[in-house]
Design a protein around this motif. Structure first.
Motif, PDB file in Angstrom:
ATOM      1  N   ARG A  18      -7.057  31.689  39.337  1.00 21.25           N
ATOM      2  CA  ARG A  18      -6.006  29.865  38.954  1.00 21.25           C
ATOM      3  C   ARG A  18      -5.712  30.432  37.154  1.00 21.25           C
ATOM      4  NH1 ARG A  18      -6.149  24.414  40.766  1.00 21.25           N
ATOM      5  NH2 ARG A  18      -7.055  25.102  43.132  1.00 21.25           N
ATOM      6  N   GLN A  19      -7.114  31.189  36.861  1.00 23.69           N
ATOM      7  CA  GLN A  19      -6.863  31.076  34.770  1.00 23.69           C
ATOM      8  C   GLN A  19      -5.626  32.667  34.889  1.00 23.69           C
ATOM      9  OE1 GLN A  19      -8.332  28.953  32.325  1.00 23.69           O
ATOM     10  NE2 GLN A  19      -6.982  30.692  31.406  1.00 23.69           N
ATOM     11  N   LEU A  20      -6.728  33.455  35.237  1.00 21.54           N
ATOM     12  CA  LEU A  20      -6.016  34.810  35.777  1.00 21.54           C
ATOM     13  C   LEU A  20      -4.719  34.853  35.606  1.00 21.54           C
ATOM     14  CD1 LEU A  20      -9.048  36.635  37.209  1.00 21.54           C
ATOM     15  CD2 LEU A  20      -8.555  37.365  34.875  1.00 21.54           C
ATOM     16  N   LEU A  21      -4.002  34.360  36.626  1.00 21.58           N
ATOM     17  CA  LEU A  21      -2.456  33.659  36.283  1.00 21.58           C
ATOM     18  C   LEU A  21      -2.051  32.620  35.680  1.00 21.58           C
ATOM     19  CD1 LEU A  21      -2.653  32.606  40.550  1.00 21.58           C
ATOM     20  CD2 LEU A  21      -1.327  35.068  39.826  1.00 21.58           C
ATOM     21  N   HIS A  22      -2.708  32.017  35.639  1.00 19.30           N
ATOM     22  CA  HIS A  22      -1.853  31.140  34.246  1.00 19.30           C
ATOM     23  C   HIS A  22      -2.098  32.151  32.911  1.00 19.30           C
ATOM     24  CE1 HIS A  22      -1.730  28.403  31.098  1.00 19.30           C
ATOM     25  NE2 HIS A  22      -2.434  28.248  30.355  1.00 19.30           N
ATOM     26  N   THR A  23      -3.078  32.589  32.441  1.00 17.86           N
ATOM     27  CA  THR A  23      -2.150  34.063  31.704  1.00 17.86           C
ATOM     28  C   THR A  23      -1.798  35.028  31.571  1.00 17.86           C
ATOM     29  OG1 THR A  23      -5.008  33.780  31.312  1.00 17.86           O
ATOM     30  CG2 THR A  23      -4.374  35.720  30.057  1.00 17.86           C
ATOM     31  N   ALA A  24      -1.353  35.676  32.692  1.00 15.98           N
ATOM     32  CA  ALA A  24      -0.463  35.881  33.229  1.00 15.98           C
ATOM     33  C   ALA A  24       0.984  35.806  33.246  1.00 15.98           C
ATOM     34  CB  ALA A  24      -0.491  37.037  34.709  1.00 15.98           C
ATOM     35  N   GLY A  25       0.538  34.839  32.262  1.00 16.56           N
ATOM     36  CA  GLY A  25       1.975  33.667  32.808  1.00 16.56           C
ATOM     37  C   GLY A  25       2.682  32.786  33.336  1.00 16.56           C
ATOM     38  N   TYR A  26       2.214  33.387  34.478  1.00 22.46           N
ATOM     39  CA  TYR A  26       2.608  32.384  35.839  1.00 22.46           C
ATOM     40  C   TYR A  26       2.609  30.505  36.290  1.00 22.46           C
ATOM     41  CZ  TYR A  26       3.348  36.868  38.413  1.00 22.46           C
ATOM     42  OH  TYR A  26       2.784  38.436  38.374  1.00 22.46           O
ATOM     43  N   SER A  27       3.402  30.321  36.340  1.00 23.85           N
ATOM     44  CA  SER A  27       3.105  28.509  36.312  1.00 23.85           C
ATOM     45  C   SER A  27       2.768  28.080  37.520  1.00 23.85           C
ATOM     46  CB  SER A  27       4.451  28.169  35.989  1.00 23.85           C
ATOM     47  OG  SER A  27       5.870  28.289  37.248  1.00 23.85           O
ATOM     48  N   PHE A  28       2.878  28.869  38.857  1.00 25.29           N
ATOM     49  CA  PHE A  28       2.602  27.788  40.268  1.00 25.29           C
ATOM     50  C   PHE A  28       2.116  29.606  41.213  1.00 25.29           C
ATOM     51  CE2 PHE A  28       7.003  29.205  40.732  1.00 25.29           C
ATOM     52  CZ  PHE A  28       7.320  29.802  41.578  1.00 25.29           C
ATOM     53  N   ALA A  29       1.848  29.366  42.476  1.00 26.77           N
ATOM     54  CA  ALA A  29       1.386  30.390  42.919  1.00 26.77           C
ATOM     55  C   ALA A  29       1.468  29.832  44.228  1.00 26.77           C
ATOM     56  CB  ALA A  29       0.414  30.477  42.842  1.00 26.77           C
ATOM     57  N   THR A  30       1.986  31.003  45.877  1.00 23.98           N
ATOM     58  CA  THR A  30       1.655  30.383  46.877  1.00 23.98           C
ATOM     59  C   THR A  30       0.717  31.322  47.764  1.00 23.98           C
ATOM     60  OG1 THR A  30       4.574  30.063  46.939  1.00 23.98           O
ATOM     61  CG2 THR A  30       3.642  30.031  48.352  1.00 23.98           C
ATOM     62  N   LEU A  31       0.288  30.433  48.770  1.00 27.11           N
ATOM     63  CA  LEU A  31      -0.813  30.916  49.446  1.00 27.11           C
ATOM     64  C   LEU A  31      -0.642  30.090  50.692  1.00 27.11           C
ATOM     65  CD1 LEU A  31      -4.146  31.219  48.952  1.00 27.11           C
ATOM     66  CD2 LEU A  31      -4.107  28.553  49.347  1.00 27.11           C
ATOM     67  N   TRP A  32      -1.025  30.956  51.790  1.00 25.92           N
ATOM     68  CA  TRP A  32      -0.407  30.997  52.935  1.00 25.92           C
ATOM     69  C   TRP A  32      -1.566  31.123  53.817  1.00 25.92           C
ATOM     70  CZ3 TRP A  32       4.236  30.544  55.498  1.00 25.92           C
ATOM     71  CH2 TRP A  32       5.256  31.244  54.527  1.00 25.92           C
TER      72      TRP A  32
END
Length: 58
Positions: A18-32
């Motif tokens: 989550r921290q890596l995604l946030h740092t990369a500028g993502y505001s949400f993620a989808t997980l299957w």
């Protein structure tokens, strides 16, 4: 691997991702997750993910 369940490692990995995604500028993620994988689904529920009841046939 059941011998590693409930030891806190998954939560730490999830937090790091989550921290890596946030740092990369993502505001949400989808997980299957496979619908039959109740253990994983419970883990993601405990860690703040929400189910949207969508599905995908493979």
């Amino acid at each position: 691997m059941p011998e590693f369940w409930r030891k806190g490692m998954g939560g730490r990995l999830s937090d790091a991702a989550r921290q890596l995604l946030h740092t990369a500028g993502y505001s949400f993620a989808t997980l299957w997750v496979l619908s039959e994988n109740h253990h994983a689904r419970a883990f993601y529920d405990r860690n703040g993910f929400t189910q949207d009841d969508s599905s995908k046939l493979i």
